[in-house]
Write a protein that holds these residues in place. Structure first.
Motif, mmCIF file in Angstrom:
data_model
loop_
_atom_site.group_PDB
_atom_site.id
_atom_site.type_symbol
_atom_site.label_atom_id
_atom_site.label_comp_id
_atom_site.label_asym_id
_atom_site.label_seq_id
_atom_site.Cartn_x
_atom_site.Cartn_y
_atom_site.Cartn_z
ATOM 1 N N PHE A 68 15.666 -8.435 -9.858
ATOM 2 C CA PHE A 68 14.628 -8.786 -8.899
ATOM 3 C C PHE A 68 15.012 -8.440 -7.468
ATOM 4 N N MET A 69 16.272 -8.702 -7.109
ATOM 5 C CA MET A 69 16.692 -8.480 -5.722
ATOM 6 C C MET A 69 16.531 -7.018 -5.287
ATOM 7 N N PRO A 70 17.126 -6.031 -6.002
ATOM 8 C CA PRO A 70 16.939 -4.632 -5.583
ATOM 9 C C PRO A 70 15.476 -4.211 -5.577
ATOM 10 N N MET A 71 14.733 -4.667 -6.585
ATOM 11 C CA MET A 71 13.311 -4.323 -6.652
ATOM 12 C C MET A 71 12.574 -4.867 -5.439
ATOM 13 N N MET A 72 12.895 -6.108 -5.034
ATOM 14 C CA MET A 72 12.205 -6.717 -3.907
ATOM 15 C C MET A 72 12.581 -6.039 -2.594
ATOM 16 N N TYR A 73 13.836 -5.580 -2.471
ATOM 17 C CA TYR A 73 14.211 -4.818 -1.283
ATOM 18 C C TYR A 73 13.347 -3.569 -1.163
ATOM 19 N N ASN A 74 13.115 -2.904 -2.282
ATOM 20 C CA ASN A 74 12.297 -1.687 -2.262
ATOM 21 C C ASN A 74 10.844 -2.009 -1.922
ATOM 22 N N ILE A 75 10.314 -3.096 -2.482
ATOM 23 C CA ILE A 75 8.938 -3.485 -2.186
ATOM 24 C C ILE A 75 8.798 -3.835 -0.702
ATOM 25 N N GLY A 76 9.822 -4.488 -0.160
ATOM 26 C CA GLY A 76 9.781 -4.874 1.249
ATOM 27 C C GLY A 76 9.625 -3.696 2.190
ATOM 28 N N ASN A 77 10.095 -2.524 1.756
ATOM 29 C CA ASN A 77 9.984 -1.339 2.611
ATOM 30 C C ASN A 77 8.538 -0.917 2.841
ATOM 31 N N TYR A 78 7.627 -1.350 1.952
ATOM 32 C CA TYR A 78 6.223 -1.006 2.128
ATOM 33 C C TYR A 78 5.653 -1.656 3.380
ATOM 34 N N GLY A 79 6.276 -2.732 3.851
ATOM 35 C CA GLY A 79 5.765 -3.437 5.012
ATOM 36 C C GLY A 79 5.967 -2.711 6.316
ATOM 37 N N ARG A 80 6.735 -1.625 6.296
ATOM 38 C CA ARG A 80 6.974 -0.884 7.528
ATOM 39 C C ARG A 80 5.920 0.188 7.789
ATOM 40 N N TYR A 81 4.943 0.285 6.888
ATOM 41 C CA TYR A 81 3.865 1.263 7.043
ATOM 42 C C TYR A 81 2.512 0.545 7.061
ATOM 43 N N PRO A 82 1.484 1.140 7.666
ATOM 44 C CA PRO A 82 0.153 0.510 7.686
ATOM 45 C C PRO A 82 -0.357 0.240 6.274
ATOM 46 N N VAL A 83 -0.853 -0.960 6.039
ATOM 47 C CA VAL A 83 -1.275 -1.329 4.687
ATOM 48 C C VAL A 83 -2.550 -0.601 4.263
ATOM 49 N N ASP A 84 -3.317 -0.059 5.224
ATOM 50 C CA ASP A 84 -4.554 0.601 4.829
ATOM 51 C C ASP A 84 -4.325 1.989 4.243
ATOM 52 N N ILE A 85 -3.063 2.413 4.111
ATOM 53 C CA ILE A 85 -2.784 3.670 3.410
ATOM 54 C C ILE A 85 -2.622 3.417 1.916
ATOM 55 N N TYR A 86 -2.590 2.115 1.515
ATOM 56 C CA TYR A 86 -2.446 1.764 0.108
ATOM 57 C C TYR A 86 -3.802 1.357 -0.466
ATOM 58 N N GLY B 228 -6.408 -1.234 -2.650
ATOM 59 C CA GLY B 228 -6.740 -2.631 -2.398
ATOM 60 C C GLY B 228 -5.801 -3.613 -3.049
ATOM 61 N N VAL B 229 -5.335 -3.320 -4.255
ATOM 62 C CA VAL B 229 -4.440 -4.240 -4.968
ATOM 63 C C VAL B 229 -3.121 -4.377 -4.233
ATOM 64 N N ILE B 230 -2.553 -3.241 -3.821
ATOM 65 C CA ILE B 230 -1.276 -3.274 -3.104
ATOM 66 C C ILE B 230 -1.430 -3.985 -1.770
ATOM 67 N N ARG B 231 -2.552 -3.750 -1.074
ATOM 68 C CA ARG B 231 -2.793 -4.431 0.201
ATOM 69 C C ARG B 231 -2.846 -5.941 0.008
ATOM 70 N N PHE B 232 -3.506 -6.381 -1.054
ATOM 71 C CA PHE B 232 -3.606 -7.818 -1.325
ATOM 72 C C PHE B 232 -2.228 -8.411 -1.605
ATOM 73 N N VAL B 233 -1.436 -7.723 -2.410
ATOM 74 C CA VAL B 233 -0.099 -8.215 -2.740
ATOM 75 C C VAL B 233 0.769 -8.288 -1.494
ATOM 76 N N LEU B 234 0.740 -7.253 -0.661
ATOM 77 C CA LEU B 234 1.574 -7.207 0.545
ATOM 78 C C LEU B 234 1.089 -8.167 1.627
ATOM 79 N N THR B 235 -0.106 -8.711 1.453
ATOM 80 C CA THR B 235 -0.640 -9.652 2.440
ATOM 81 C C THR B 235 -0.492 -11.097 2.006
ATOM 82 N N TRP B 236 -0.794 -11.404 0.739
ATOM 83 C CA TRP B 236 -0.880 -12.802 0.326
ATOM 84 C C TRP B 236 0.133 -13.213 -0.750
#
Length: 261
Positions: A178-196, A198-206
């Motif tokens: 889980f830890m390495p996977m979550m580090y990788n997912i966290g990197n998505y937060g450094r880019y605008p969410v509207d490039i993803y 709707g599902v990914i935007r919802f996950v990265l927001t809530w």
């Protein structure tokens, strides 16, 4: 005051230790800066093929990346619990932690601090200053206070998510990825969410609100009014997730039965 005193005592001892091994400290700082530079080069390469990314220009993306580095640096300085399972559960060091008159999570944060990672704050702010100057951004007198609140909220979100993941070890001491996977997912937060999508935007927001670490708070300084509400929610999300993380941690501690059981 007791906790503040403990923090400065731990920090003092840590600095003394790092100064004993100056070369190692310099190498670690250099490696962190190199890693950040590689990510910045990736952004530049992407914009070498396009002028805009879903309505965001190169300087805006760079500004978001710079902002992201500030709360991320604070997180990596104080929440180094990626090996919590091996060190504190499997090897039984949690037994030692629980015998001391201080909250177990706070004590582990103090033990695992890596203050040299705070250099990432300087790097992030330097990148923001550069991108902001290119964009012609201006600050109001109250913006530094808003910046501090947004950074604190972002750091709490990161720390809370990884604290919750570490808490899983109280119920199961088997290794997980889980830890390495979550580090990788966290990197998505450094880019605008509207490039993803709707599902990914919802996950990265809530669900895994890494968007509140980078793009949402940075959007306030970029004048993106459509994201102002999300920027204002950043400290709130940080507090909510941190309270949830501490509750899960405290419940997990009651399930701990010691090494070998």
């Amino acid at each position: 005051m007791f906790h503040v005193s403990m923090f400065f005592q731990y920090a003092s001892q840590y600095i003394k230790t790092r100064l004993t091994y100056r070369v190692d400290t310099v190498v670690e700082i250099f490696s962190d800066l190199l890693f950040q530079a590689v990510n910045l080069v990736f952004i530049l390469v992407v914009f070498g093929h396009t002028s805009f990314l879903s309505g965001w220009n190169r300087e805006e993306i760079i500004f978001i990346y710079g902002f992201f580095l500030v709360p991320y640096a604070i997180f990596t300085s104080f929440f180094n619990i990626w090996d919590f399972n091996d060190r504190y559960i499997v090897k039984g060091e949690m037994d030692r932690v629980l015998t001391r008159p201080i909250h177990s999570l706070f004590q582990i944060v103090l033990e695992r601090m890596e203050l040299e990672s705070l250099f990432g704050v300087i790097t992030g702010m330097a990148i923001m200053v550069y991108a902001g100057s290119q964009l012609g951004l201006s600050l109001s007198w109250y913006d530094p206070f808003i910046f501090a609140a947004l950074v604190a909220g972002g750091a709490l979100i990161y720390g809370s998510i990884f604290t919750m993941l570490a808490s899983i070890s109280f119920w199961s001491d088997s290794k997980t990825d889980f830890m390495p996977m979550m580090y990788n997912i966290g990197n998505y937060g450094r880019y605008p969410v509207d490039i993803y999508n709707g599902v990914i935007r919802f996950v990265l927001t809530w669900i895994l609100p890494f968007a509140f670490v980078g793009v949402y708070p940075a959007a306030y300084f970029l004048g993106r009014e459509e994201w102002f509400m999300y920027a204002a929610l950043t400290p709130v999300m940080g507090i909510i997730f941190f309270i949830l993380a501490v509750v899960i941690w405290n419940v997990g501690v009651t399930k701990y039965r010691g090494a070998g059981n």
